[in-house]
Design an enzyme around this catalytic site. Structure first.
Site, PDB file in Angstrom:
ATOM      1  N   SER A 139      91.790  81.593  46.956  1.00 46.05           N
ATOM      2  CA  SER A 139      92.861  80.708  47.030  1.00 46.05           C
ATOM      3  C   SER A 139      92.740  79.430  46.168  1.00 46.05           C
ATOM      4  CB  SER A 139      92.653  79.871  48.483  1.00 46.05           C
ATOM      5  OG  SER A 139      93.593  78.664  48.482  1.00 46.05           O
ATOM      6  N   TYR A 186      88.415  76.224  55.262  1.00 49.61           N
ATOM      7  CA  TYR A 186      89.453  77.174  54.645  1.00 49.61           C
ATOM      8  C   TYR A 186      88.823  77.128  53.088  1.00 49.61           C
ATOM      9  CZ  TYR A 186      93.102  80.000  52.577  1.00 49.61           C
ATOM     10  OH  TYR A 186      93.676  80.844  51.970  1.00 49.61           O
TER      11      TYR A 186
END
Length: 284
Positions: A166, A179
């Site tokens: 990401s 995350y």
């Protein structure tokens, strides 16, 4: 004369005869990656931990695949997709599925780590369970699958591993500490693995998406909303979030195209790299 390398935006059949395993292939980016690889001739083992999205039935099914050129366009039925249930947090299950893939199909040429979860909360409100669950899937899951795949690949002298991380791994995000940290760890793990396996003929790279139209992304939108919130495109100063210069969020197929390139022979001299596919959102 140099050996021929398939080129062009859609090298039809370039993965013919190759086997790929994709984690998190039941929906979103994982499903798009599985379809894109099969559209180019690969036999894809599409794994997901949800039995509603994957099945252990061994029968292959011809894939109806979409390309990244025209959303929804149907590509030639060149490869196959075999769904398998697999939980990346279960090291034994991961090793078993990968060992069976090599035994039944002769080799594992490509691994794509896509499985991931998102738990959002300010750090002060983040629970131990949310932190542990996030790392169990996003980081330890990558470790389990990559370790098992790399051992077969290095023994054979060739292979490719692509981890879908990401852009949050490279830029701070409010409410996304678990995350972002898990994806940063998966990114560095993949690069270290690539360094260790390079002389064994294995390439390891990372694709770092930004906002992509998936169930995970839509879960962040106000309840009932079906269109992209303006703040996702324009940015949100209150959360220190920049906008997306290209003015759109990605489709899963946009990410799949980057993965397919890195898995292909066109990228045969690329390893230890991190490719951001975020419309310029991180200004990289």
């Amino acid at each position: 004369m140099p050996e021929h390398i398939p080129n062009g935006p859609y090298a039809e059949g370039e993965f013919a005869g190759r086997t790929a395993l994709v984690t998190g292939a039941g929906q979103g980016i994982g499903a798009a990656v599985a379809a894109a690889l099969a559209a180019r001739g690969a036999h894809v083992i599409a794994t997901d931990r949800a039995t509603a999205r994957a099945t252990d039935r061994p029968t292959d099914r011809a894939s109806e695949c979409t390309t990244g050129h025209e959303p929804g366009a149907v590509a030639p039925r060149l490869g196959t997709i075999t769904p398998r249930t697999m939980d990346v947090t279960d090291a034994g299950a991961v090793s078993r599925v990968i060992d069976e893939t090599v035994r039944d199909l002769g080799a594992l040429d490509i691994l794509v780590n896509v499985a991931g979860i998102l738990r959002t909360a300010p750090v002060a409100e983040l629970t131990d369970a949310d932190w542990a669950d996030t790392f169990a899937v996003n980081t330890t899951g990558v470790f389990h699958a990559s370790r098992a795949a790399a051992s077969h690949m290095t023994a054979r002298g060739s292979g490719c591993i692509v981890t879908v991380a990401s852009n949050a791994a490279g830029i701070p995000r409010t409410g996304m500490a678990a995350y972002a940290a898990s994806k940063a760890a998966a990114t560095m793990f993949t690069k270290c693995l690539g360094l260790e396996t390079a002389r064994g003929g294995v390439r390891c790279n990372v694709v770092a998406p930004g906002s992509t139209d998936t169930a995970m992304q839509r879960a962040l939108w106000p309840e009932g909303r079906t269109e992209v919130p303006p703040s996702v495109i324009a940015g949100d100063p209150a959360t220190y979030r920049t906008g997306i210069p290209l003015g759109r969020i990605a489709a899963p197929e946009d990410i799949a195209e980057a993965v397919v390139f890195l898995a292909s022979d066109r990228a045969r001299h690329i390893t230890l790299q991190e490719l951001y596919v975020d419309g310029g959102a991180t200004l990289r």
